[in-house]
Each structure stands twice: as structure tokens, then as C-alpha cells.
Design a protein around this motif. Structure first.
Motif, PDB file in Angstrom:
ATOM      1  N   HIS A   1       0.816  -1.217   0.000  1.00 25.27           N
ATOM      2  CA  HIS A   1       0.000   0.000   0.000  1.00 25.27           C
ATOM      3  C   HIS A   1       0.850   1.269   0.000  1.00 25.27           C
ATOM      4  N   ALA A   2       2.109   1.148  -0.383  1.00 22.60           N
ATOM      5  CA  ALA A   2       3.006   2.304  -0.478  1.00 22.60           C
ATOM      6  C   ALA A   2       3.349   2.570  -1.935  1.00 22.60           C
ATOM      7  N   TRP A   3       3.668   3.815  -2.257  1.00 21.87           N
ATOM      8  CA  TRP A   3       3.914   4.209  -3.641  1.00 21.87           C
ATOM      9  C   TRP A   3       5.311   3.801  -4.109  1.00 21.87           C
ATOM     10  N   TYR A   4       5.583   2.504  -4.012  1.00 28.24           N
ATOM     11  CA  TYR A   4       6.840   1.935  -4.487  1.00 28.24           C
ATOM     12  C   TYR A   4       6.539   0.614  -5.186  1.00 28.24           C
ATOM     13  N   ALA A   5       7.414   0.232  -6.092  1.00 28.66           N
ATOM     14  CA  ALA A   5       7.310  -1.073  -6.739  1.00 28.66           C
ATOM     15  C   ALA A   5       8.110  -2.079  -5.937  1.00 28.66           C
ATOM     16  N   GLY A   6       7.614  -3.311  -5.890  1.00 29.38           N
ATOM     17  CA  GLY A   6       8.320  -4.351  -5.165  1.00 29.38           C
ATOM     18  C   GLY A   6       7.438  -5.551  -4.933  1.00 29.38           C
ATOM     19  N   PRO A   7       7.976  -6.597  -4.300  1.00 26.33           N
ATOM     20  CA  PRO A   7       7.187  -7.797  -4.023  1.00 26.33           C
ATOM     21  C   PRO A   7       5.986  -7.494  -3.142  1.00 26.33           C
ATOM     22  N   ASP A   8       4.955  -8.331  -3.249  1.00 28.62           N
ATOM     23  CA  ASP A   8       3.759  -8.137  -2.441  1.00 28.62           C
ATOM     24  C   ASP A   8       4.042  -8.297  -0.952  1.00 28.62           C
ATOM     25  N   LYS A   9       4.991  -9.197  -0.622  1.00 26.63           N
ATOM     26  CA  LYS A   9       5.316  -9.431   0.786  1.00 26.63           C
ATOM     27  C   LYS A   9       6.569  -8.664   1.171  1.00 26.63           C
ATOM     28  N   GLY A  10       6.836  -8.595   2.467  1.00 27.79           N
ATOM     29  CA  GLY A  10       7.942  -7.821   2.982  1.00 27.79           C
ATOM     30  C   GLY A  10       9.303  -8.331   2.534  1.00 27.79           C
TER      31      GLY A  10
END
Length: 562
Positions: free
Chosen positions: A329-338
Motif C-alpha cells: 500500500h506504499a507508492w513503491y514497486a516491489g514484491p507483495d510481501k515484505g
């Protein structure tokens, strides 16, 4: 059931830009909450390609308030990557610098940034100065700058201020709001201390300059130690630091703590009700090291640890590998999990707001990532540190909590609240103010025995390192990768990232969001209750790197060749 959405944007009296949206039911009780940082902070990207020796000087620009925290943490992270062990005298100097920061930060936060969530300056105009002088005696044996004459002068100053129509910091307040519970005399005392704090914070900032060179943004830390050797061996400079810190300690003991006892007593019902309690999970890395050991450390003035579900009987040690950041839910691209800080990247992916200007709650809605510890949201800050210390029976924190409970009629459960979070910050300033003289004595003893080395030689090499320690607002960590004499990757997971985080891939609320749940708002368009809880965390949202016009359009981009 129809819900009324209330948006507060920006939330004032903080560093940076923060937006809070809450949904109120028919009884004006918060049924959902969303926390959004609305401007981007790009220090992690700026650090890539830099000389590791400059990391601290760049990183401290993350914030204009707790500058030393990022300076210290970035320097320590580089030292960890390079295997540098600083001299013991350098450790003491860093602790003294940090102590001046903490006490200064807590005083400024309460009086200039958070206090007016609790006291009503307009009400002070109706106070009896003579009665206020008597009330002040109830909360301190030697009240700070108290007396009928003092309160008459403060009241006259306030009256002149109001009559001028130029209200400055008192403008646009929700004065007269039913959430304010202090008497006119108590409001006058708090207002008087608000004015006193303007001078006291200057003295505390000056204390930092003795060993730091300047404030904000001190300059005396380097990879390998500190550069303030001439101040360390000069008795007059050490005495100057101690004098200024003792002046601040007088204010902490006889104004700040007195006001907190007053608040704890008057707002005891809110504490008992657990208003603003939050996620119930607490994290701190530990701070003010008492030896030169690396991570993890066993001897910190603030012991580190993890509390889950408010269980103070089981304080777990911190596992650095359990820290991740989630960008669902943050305005960054990346994996769905931490992803762990050593593996994650900072790739911008701004998706905007809803057509009506609201946050896209189902998608991305904040420039802040969602840090998690073993997948759980964690609260950091003075309350976390004091609860961990109480669970570990660490002193002086455990005794200070017990003493405060006896003075104001609290039960241990009352700490899990907005009021408890606010009181813990004052207790932390008190604990440090009382301890600083002993640390100064230790420094003087070191110098007397010839331990004047403040810098350790080192060689540049490739390496990965991280530094985890307490900062005024909570758990602060910096991670760095160094290759061929340059920083190739950098991540900072800061206290307000932990506390202000959005939801994660499991839809778990962040600490701000959870703390607002079930809060009763008396007047929806005057949400003092919401502001009070958010401010109790001492929010510090990083500064922006873009300029936008009123329509949200980018004005321009600027490149500066250094």
C-alpha cells in the motif's frame, strides 16, 4: 451503515507532510483510519554512489529535528560494514551528544508541538494568577519559574497578544473544545511553561554544540570516532556542557514532569479507557551503549527488546533478520510481501489519488513503506522503551514508572494509551537528565587516566553493515552496502516509518491507524482527539524533494552538480 469521512491534511506541528483519513459512525466513533505521507523523501537514492565517509552528513538531512540520530546511525552503519571499532572516549562523547538531542527533542515536542492538544491558552485568560501559584505547588516541590507575579505577567502578555489579532501559534486552535479538561489555572501554568521552553530548548541546543560544533546538523562525527578532541580535554568546555544540561534538567524536573503529573491526574479517565492504545506490539533496538560491543548489545542504558500483545513477562531479544518492509500500500514497486533492508530497493510507483481526491484505500496510498517484525506491526518510541525496561526490571526506568503511578493514581494498564505515550516521553527526559552527570564524570575520569583517543584508524574495503539504535521517536536502523569505495545500496527504516506505516499485504493497520480505532470525536470538524493521538507519537515525516503547484502539477526538476 453510512460512515462520515473526515480528512486532516496536512496535520500541523510536525516535521513533513502527513494526511489522516478517518471514518466516523453515527456516534462519531472512529471505525477505520488511514495514514498517508503525501510527499516523497529521497535520501536513500541520493546516497547511492557517494563516498561512505559522507554518509552521515547526507543522512542527517533526512530530518531537521533529530539530525544527530541519522548522523550517528549512518556513521555506525558504515563502521559496521568496514569493521571499525571506535575508542571508548568517542563512545562517551556520542552518548553525551545524543543525550542533549533526546532531552531537547522531548521538551520541544511536548511544549511546542504537542502541548496545545492538552491545554487551552485562551482559557488561561480567565485564570486567577494567585490560585495558579498555589496549584503549581501541588505538582512540584520547587515549581519552575512559578509565582503570582510570573503568572500575572504571562496572562498580561497573552491578553496583549490576543488583542493584537496576531495569534501566531495560537491561531486556528479549537479553543473551548470539550476535549480540553484542564482548569483555567492549570492552563495558565502550562502556557507559562510553553514560553519558558522556548528559552530552555535554546540552552539544550547549545549543549550539543559543545561537542558537536553546531545545531542542528552537528559536524563532529566521523567514521572511526569523533573530532572534538580539543573540547574533550578542555575542562571549561566539559563544564559548559554540564552546566547547560543541568539547566535543562531543572526544567525537566520542575516544569515538564510537574505538568505531566498534572495531565496524568486530570486525564486519568482517558488513560484508564485505553484511548489511543494502538497495536499492542512494541520494539526498540536499545540505546546509549555502555560498552563498545557491536550488535547485539547486552549493556545499553535503554535495553532493547520486543513485546508482543502487551506481554511484559516475555521480552524477546531483537532479531535483525526479522525486519522487513512491505510496499503493498506504499507508492513503491516491489514484491507483495515484505523484504529485508539489505534486499529491498527504493523504486517509485506513484499511482495517485481517487477522482474525488481521497486516498486509494484498496491500492497504494502513502510514500511511507510498511515495516514489520516477523510480519507484525510494531510501535516504537519512549513508551516502547519504558515498557521493555519495566519488563526487564531495568533501572531507573522501572522505578520512575512505579513512582509516577503512585503520584497520579495510575494502574499499569493505563500506559497503553495516548496519555501513557505522552507521559513516557517525559519520563525518558527525566531519566536521561538524571544520568548525564554520571556520564560526564566517566568522560572526565577517562581523560584523567590518559584515555584521550577519540579516533581509530581504518582502511576502506567492501562490506555490508547496519546500525540499530534508539532515536527520540523510536527504533532507527540504517543499512549500507559498500563496493569499491562507494555506497551501492542504502536503506533507512526510521521510527515514523514504523509508526506511520500504511497497511501491509495482510491488511494489518499501522500503529497510527490502529491507535485511532474506536476514538470518540466530539466535534467532527474539530478533531482534537485524532490530533492528540497522532501527535503523541511525535510524527516526523521526511522532507520532500519535488515542488508542485496548487493543481498538483510538477513545476520542474533540478540537478545540482556537487
Amino acid at each position: 451503515m453510512a460512515l462520515n469521512r473526515v480528512t486532516i491534511d496536512p496535520i500541523t506541528r510536525i516535521e513533513g507532510h502527513l494526511r489522516i483519513e478517518v471514518d466516523l459512525d453515527a456516534n462519531n466513533v472512529v471505525r477505520d483510519a488511514y495514514s498517508s505521507s503525501t510527499m516523497f523523501r529521497g535520501i536513500e537514492l541520493i546516497l547511492k554512489g557517494r563516498d561512505p565517509r559522507d554518509a552521515g552528513l547526507f543522512a542527517q538531512r533526512i530530518c531537521g529535528v533529530c539530525t544527530f540520530s541519522h548522523y550517528d546511525r549512518a556513521t555506525e552503519a558504515v563502521e559496521a560494514a568496514l569493521g571499525v571499532q571506535i575508542p571508548d572516549t568517542a563512545r562517551l562523547v556520542r552518548n553525551l551528544l545524543n543525550a542533549s538531542l533526546f532531552i531537547h527533542d522531548h521538551v520541544v515536542h511536548f511544549y511546542q508541538l504537542h502541548g496545545m492538544d492538552w491545554f487551552d491558552p485562551v482559557s488561561a485568560l480567565q485564570a486567577s494568577p494567585a490560585k495558579a501559584a498555589q496549584v503549581a505547588q501541588q505538582y512540584a516541590a520547587t515549581p519552575f519559574n512559578a509565582g503570582q507575579g510570573t503568572y500575572e505577567a504571562v496572562q498580561a502578555r497573552l491578553k496583549k497578544f490576543v488583542e493584537s489579532g496576531q495569534l501566531g501559534p495560537f491561531a486556528n486552535g479549537y479553543w473551548g473544545h470539550p476535549a480540553y479538561q484542564l482548569s483555567p489555572e492549570q492552563n495558565l501554568i502550562m502556557l507559562s511553561h510553553y514560553l519558558d521552553a522556548l528559552k530552555v530548548q535554546r540552552t539544550l541546543a547549545q549543549a550539543m554544540t559543545v561537542f558537536g560544533g553546531k545545531n542542528p546538523h552537528p559536524q563532529s562525527l566521523v567514521v572511526g570516532g569523533v573530532t572534538s578532541i580539543m573540547d574533550v580535554v578542555d575542562p571549561s568546555r566539559v563544564s559548559e556542557y554540564l552546566f547547560k544540561m543541568k539547566s535543562g534538567a531543572d526544567f525537566v524536573e520542575n516544569a515538564y514532569m510537574a505538568d505531566m503529573r498534572m495531565l496524568g491526574e486530570v486525564y486519568r479517565g482517558e488513560a484508564a479507557a485505553g484511548i489511543g492504545a494502538g497495536v499492542g506490539n512494541y520494539l526498540d533496538y536499545g540505546g546509549f551503549p555502555q560498552d563498545n560491543l557491536g550488535w547485539p548489545r547486552a549493556k545499553d542504558f535503554f535495553p532493547g527488546g520486543v513485546i508482543l500483545n502487551r506481554d511484559l513477562n516475555h521480552i524477546a531479544p531483537v532479531d535483525a533478520n526479522a525486519i522487513t518492509e512491505d510496499v503493498t500500500h506504499a507508492w513503491y514497486a516491489g514484491p507483495d510481501k515484505g523484504v529485508g533492508p539489505f534486499e529491498e530497493e527504493t523504486i517509485l510507483q506513484y499511482t495517485g489519488l481517487e477522482p474525488d481526491g481521497a486516498l486509494n484505500r484498496a491500492g497504494k496510498y502513502s510514500w511511507i513503506k510498511a515495516p514489520r517484525y516477523h510480519g507484525k506491526p510494531m510501535e516504537g518510541g519512549p513508551l516502547a522503551r519504558f515498557l521493555i525496561a519495566r519488563g526487564l526490571k531495568a533501572e531507573p526506568q522501572a522505578s520512575l514508572m512505579n513512582e509516577f503511578e503512585q503520584q497520579v493514581g495510575w494502574k499499569p494498564s493505563y500506559w497503553f494509551s495516548t496519555v501513557g505515550r505522552t507521559a513516557a516521553r517525559a519520563l525518558e527526559a527525566q531519566a536521561l537528565a538524571r544520568t548525564v552527570p554520571a556520564w560526564v564524570d566517566e568522560l572526565v575520569s577517562n581523560v584523567a587516566h590518559g584515555n584521550t583517543q577519540t579516533y581509530a584508524e581504518w582502511q576502506m574495503k567492501d562490506g555490508d553493515g547496519f546500525a540499530l539504535r534508539s532515536a527520540p521517536r523510536g527504533a532507527l536502523g540504517h543499512w549500507v552496502k559498500i563496493r569499491n569505495g562507494q555506497i551501492v545500496a542504502y536503506q533507512a527504516v526510521v521510527p515514523s516509518t514504523w509508526n506511520a506505516s500504511p497497511r501491509d499485504h495482510l491488511n494489518q493497520r499501522g500503529p497510527y491507524e490502529e491507535a485511532l480505532m474506536n476514538t470518540k470525536v466530539a466535534i467532527p470538524d474539530q478533531p482534537v482527539e485524532v490530533l492528540r493521538t497522532i501527535h503523541s507519537f511525535d510524527p516526523c515525516i521526511g522532507c520532500a524533494v519535488h515542488l508542485f503547484d496548487a493543481a498538483g502539477q510538477e513545476i520542474g526538476q533540478f540537478q545540482i552538480d556537487v
